[in-house]
Design a protein around this motif. Structure first.
Motif, PDB file in Angstrom:
ATOM      1  N   ILE A  86       0.779  -1.316   0.169  1.00 58.31           N
ATOM      2  CA  ILE A  86       0.097  -0.120  -0.015  1.00 58.31           C
ATOM      3  C   ILE A  86       0.891   1.309  -0.081  1.00 58.31           C
ATOM      4  O   ILE A  86       0.584   2.150  -0.886  1.00 58.31           O
ATOM      5  CB  ILE A  86      -0.966  -0.139   1.397  1.00 58.31           C
ATOM      6  N   TRP A  87       2.040   1.335   0.903  1.00 54.83           N
ATOM      7  CA  TRP A  87       2.863   2.421   1.204  1.00 54.83           C
ATOM      8  C   TRP A  87       3.422   2.548  -0.212  1.00 54.83           C
ATOM      9  O   TRP A  87       3.647   3.677  -0.522  1.00 54.83           O
ATOM     10  CB  TRP A  87       3.787   2.011   2.122  1.00 54.83           C
ATOM     11  N   ILE A  89       2.482   2.067  -3.170  1.00 56.85           N
ATOM     12  CA  ILE A  89       1.430   2.883  -4.187  1.00 56.85           C
ATOM     13  C   ILE A  89       1.405   4.390  -3.762  1.00 56.85           C
ATOM     14  O   ILE A  89       1.466   5.219  -4.793  1.00 56.85           O
ATOM     15  CB  ILE A  89       0.076   2.108  -4.294  1.00 56.85           C
ATOM     16  N   VAL A  90       1.193   4.581  -2.488  1.00 53.61           N
ATOM     17  CA  VAL A  90       1.304   5.816  -2.284  1.00 53.61           C
ATOM     18  C   VAL A  90       2.446   6.656  -2.359  1.00 53.61           C
ATOM     19  O   VAL A  90       2.420   7.962  -3.136  1.00 53.61           O
ATOM     20  CB  VAL A  90       0.873   6.083  -0.679  1.00 53.61           C
ATOM     21  N   PHE A  93       3.153   8.236  -5.837  1.00 57.70           N
ATOM     22  CA  PHE A  93       2.629   9.987  -5.930  1.00 57.70           C
ATOM     23  C   PHE A  93       2.972  10.934  -5.192  1.00 57.70           C
ATOM     24  O   PHE A  93       3.291  11.905  -5.363  1.00 57.70           O
ATOM     25  CB  PHE A  93       0.883   9.844  -5.820  1.00 57.70           C
ATOM     26  N   MET A  94       4.150  10.370  -4.153  1.00 56.76           N
ATOM     27  CA  MET A  94       4.648  11.277  -3.391  1.00 56.76           C
ATOM     28  C   MET A  94       6.194  11.421  -3.512  1.00 56.76           C
ATOM     29  O   MET A  94       6.754  12.602  -3.090  1.00 56.76           O
ATOM     30  CB  MET A  94       4.434  10.967  -1.756  1.00 56.76           C
TER      31      MET A  94
ATOM     32  N   ASN B  28      -3.523  14.487  -7.010  1.00 51.95           N
ATOM     33  CA  ASN B  28      -2.758  13.143  -6.566  1.00 51.95           C
ATOM     34  C   ASN B  28      -3.552  12.322  -5.644  1.00 51.95           C
ATOM     35  O   ASN B  28      -3.616  11.149  -5.809  1.00 51.95           O
ATOM     36  CB  ASN B  28      -1.307  13.422  -6.274  1.00 51.95           C
ATOM     37  N   MET B  32      -4.522   8.759  -6.343  1.00 56.49           N
ATOM     38  CA  MET B  32      -3.778   7.763  -5.691  1.00 56.49           C
ATOM     39  C   MET B  32      -5.011   6.784  -4.973  1.00 56.49           C
ATOM     40  O   MET B  32      -4.698   5.492  -4.993  1.00 56.49           O
ATOM     41  CB  MET B  32      -3.125   8.328  -4.564  1.00 56.49           C
ATOM     42  N   ILE B  46      -8.160  -1.594   1.658  1.00 53.50           N
ATOM     43  CA  ILE B  46      -6.696  -0.935   1.117  1.00 53.50           C
ATOM     44  C   ILE B  46      -6.869   0.347   0.716  1.00 53.50           C
ATOM     45  O   ILE B  46      -5.696   1.131   1.203  1.00 53.50           O
ATOM     46  CB  ILE B  46      -6.446  -1.922   0.011  1.00 53.50           C
ATOM     47  N   ILE B  53      -2.015   7.072   4.821  1.00 52.03           N
ATOM     48  CA  ILE B  53      -0.686   7.230   4.548  1.00 52.03           C
ATOM     49  C   ILE B  53      -0.370   8.543   3.848  1.00 52.03           C
ATOM     50  O   ILE B  53       0.153   9.338   4.132  1.00 52.03           O
ATOM     51  CB  ILE B  53      -0.111   5.970   3.808  1.00 52.03           C
ATOM     52  N   PHE B  54      -1.260   8.669   2.807  1.00 53.98           N
ATOM     53  CA  PHE B  54      -1.108   9.892   1.936  1.00 53.98           C
ATOM     54  C   PHE B  54      -1.254  11.255   2.716  1.00 53.98           C
ATOM     55  O   PHE B  54      -0.630  12.253   2.449  1.00 53.98           O
ATOM     56  CB  PHE B  54      -2.020  10.105   0.752  1.00 53.98           C
TER      57      PHE B  54
END
Lengths: 112, 150
Positions: A86-87, A89-90, A93-94, B28, B32, B46, B53-54
């Motif tokens: 998951i991290w 995927i995040v 974008f970051m 984003n 995301m 999920i 997290i974002f």
């Protein structure tokens, strides 16, 4: 500092910084003493595109975070298998923003 | 339809005109969550974890970025409960003694409609916030206003 020199620096390095920082960097460089030029012109910046590619290919091992110098976060990502994916995927974008922030921090050591 | 749309998704003026880099980060947050939704398809949690997290990653961002991260997070939070219930109901039918009833079919249709409308709203928001337009959803927008401090 000489405006021509600064513009040359901005032209070749603008992609390494957030767009809203570039103007402030230019102002700051022009106001700065010429003796610091050698230091500034030799800083190695990290390319945001490269870190994005690394993040996509090896993000679950935390390599992208190691690359930009976030060792703590990198170890965390490595041990959790990229936060169970998951991290990872995040971070796709970051990571580009994070890389630009790191570059800015690196430059700031010379600016102030 | 247009009347309904105007009430469900409102395009309001923001306190200030967000700049290019803010619009990209805010957009984003929606994009995301879409990717995370598709990547973790059968599991309903999920994309919520991904949004959290974002959100944590952007907690020091500008107001516009934080506002849209919060809205993306909140909209998924309510879907989590609906989807989790549907998910475990399906599991119990597949592996347990339960059988498919008309109640189950009705529930699945309901959550499908909710998920698809959320999916469309998320895509629409991602496109609009990328242009710097402030998109405020029905109910979630007001909730975000209360939670997200300037």
């Amino acid at each position: 500092m000489d405006a021509q020199k600064v513009d040359m620096f901005i032209m070749s390095n603008a992609k390494f910084f957030e767009s809203h920082h570039v103007h402030a960097i230019r102002e700051r460089l022009i106001a700065m003493d010429d003796s610091k030029w050698v230091g500034i012109s030799t800083i190695q910046f990290k390319d945001p595109t490269t870190s994005l590619i690394v993040s996509i290919l090896a993000g679950s091992l935390g390599i992208d975070r190691f690359m930009i110098g976030d060792t703590g976060i990198g170890v965390g990502k490595l041990l959790t298998c990229g936060g169970l994916g998951i991290w990872t995927i995040v971070d796709w974008f970051m990571i580009q923003g994070a890389t630009r922030e790191k570059n800015m921090q690196k430059l700031q050591q010379f600016l102030y | 339809m247009e009347h309904l749309q105007r009430h469900l998704i409102m395009e309001n003026k923001f306190d200030y005109q967000p700049s290019e880099h803010e619009a990209e980060k805010a957009s984003n947050s929606y994009l995301m969550s879409l990717i995370a939704l598709i990547a973790g398809m059968p599991l309903p949690i999920i994309n919520l974890i991904a949004s959290v997290i974002f959100f944590i990653g952007n907690r020091k961002g500008t107001y516009f970025v934080r506002w849209h991260c919060t809205q993306a997070l909140l909209s998924q939070f309510s879907l989590l409960f609906m989807n989790s219930f549907g998910f475990w109901w399906t599991i119990s039918i597949m592996f347990g003694p339960e059988t498919i009833s008309s109640k189950y079919i009705g529930y699945i249709i309901t959550i499908l409609i909710f998920n698809i409308s959320e999916f469309i709203a998320t895509i629409y928001s991602a496109v609009q916030t990328r242009k710097g337009i402030h998109v405020k959803w029905f109910f979630y927008g007001n909730l975000t206003n209360l939670i997200c401090k300037a």
